[in-house]
Design a protein around this motif. Structure first.
Motif: not given
Ligand code: URA
Length: 325
Positions: A179-180, A185, A191-192, A218, A292
């Motif tokens: 998603e974002g 992050e 990311p992640f 994302n 998610h």
């Protein structure tokens, strides 16, 4: 009330963010009455109406759920622009004297007139030529360069520290879209990498691949305040870059992590349950929808269901789980 005392972004800052955003789009008349009159496009005006209406609505007491009001077809015709979804006109902002919580006819239409998301396939045709494998890393770098120190949407002004572009192999056949960015992050620029990222790493490892072998990105590249769901205007503005990343990487399979990723990639606003278990398509890739990782952390009972989704992806890509022992 949308914002509590512990919020890092106050309503005033958020409103300021929208004003800065509009200024970046060339709407200087919001600031100074003596500024030269600008020709403002229908798209900019529609955005202005939507964002100001939403900003005001967020601060207001919502009517009781039982208050049903028929939608009035007052939306002006909207034109779509490249890489942008049509934005429906928001209802006129209420006056300050009308913040009593009394059901207001503008509330129901505001929801009903939310723009219908377009899929990534509807946003742009597939490229006529493809980037050769050896050119993918440089092509992705070029996309990152085009993003620059982005101020295209309000998230640029909402406390972000990093633009979280992506992580992983530019030649990956498997891509994950979340998603974002969250706080970790935003701090690291990758990311992640937080708690949800640890779980995603475990999910990837269980599929028999290393995180370095997949590509992770994302829907939006900047952290939404309080980790809220990205607003349509934010996701729509950012989509053009993810679309280019997908077109360069050309994964065989994309795993949409959660409803936001699925909504924007596929252009459908449906329950996750109805999207799981079937193949979808985006940018020439097969798309699987699953939970998610942040949701799985909250409700670990659904991990088995997510594993079923990943097993279908593994079968599609000919992946074997790692041998135990
Ligand atoms: N959640 C996401 O959707 N993306 C991240 O990068 C981290 C958490």
């Amino acid at each position: 009330m949308l914002y509590g005392k512990d919020m890092s972004v106050t309503p005033g800052q958020q409103l300021r963010a929208y004003v800065d955003y509009l200024r970046d789009m060339g709407v200087y008349d919001l600031y100074r009455s003596d500024s030269p009159r600008m020709v403002v496009s229908e798209e900019v005006l529609a955005t202005l109406r939507t964002e100001v209406g939403r900003s005001l609505a967020a601060k207001e007491v919502r009517p009781a759920p039982s208050a049903t009001v028929a939608a009035t077809p007052t939306a002006e015709p909207v034109r779509s622009v490249p890489f942008a979804r049509p934005i429906a006109a928001a209802p006129a902002p209420r006056s300050a004297s009308d913040l009593s919580g009394t059901p207001n006819p503008s509330d129901a239409p505001f929801i009903d007139l939310m723009p219908k998301p377009l899929s990534f396939d509807q946003l742009a045709p597939l490229p006529a030529t493809r980037v050769a494998p050896d050119g993918k890393a440089a092509a992705l770098e070029a996309v990152r360069g085009d993003i620059g120190d982005c101020t295209r949407c309000p998230l640029a002004y909402a406390g972000r520290h990093s633009i979280v572009f992506a992580d992983g192999d530019p030649k990956a056949s498997l891509m994950f879209v979340g998603e974002g960015p969250g706080a970790d992050e935003d701090a690291s620029g990758l990311p992640f990498v937080g708690k949800a990222g640890q779980l995603l790493n475990n999910m990837i490892a269980a599929m028999g691949v290393a995180r370095e072998q997949v590509y992770i990105a994302n829907i939006v590249k900047c952290r939404p305040p309080r980790n809220r769901t990205p607003e349509p205007v934010e996701a729509n503005t950012c989509s053009q870059f993810l679309l280019r990343q997908i077109d360069i990487v050309q994964p065989k399979v994309i795993v949409a992590l959660g409803a936001t990723a699925a909504t924007y990639l596929l252009g459908v606003k449906q329950s996750l349950a109805s999207l799981r278990g079937v193949w979808h398509e985006a940018r020439g890739a097969k798309v699987a929808v699953t939970y998610h990782p942040a949701f799985l952390l909250r409700d670990p009972r659904q991990k088995g269901e997510a594993w079923k989704d990943l097993q279908r992806v593994m079968a599609e890509l000919g992946l074997q789980p790692p041998r135990k022992g």
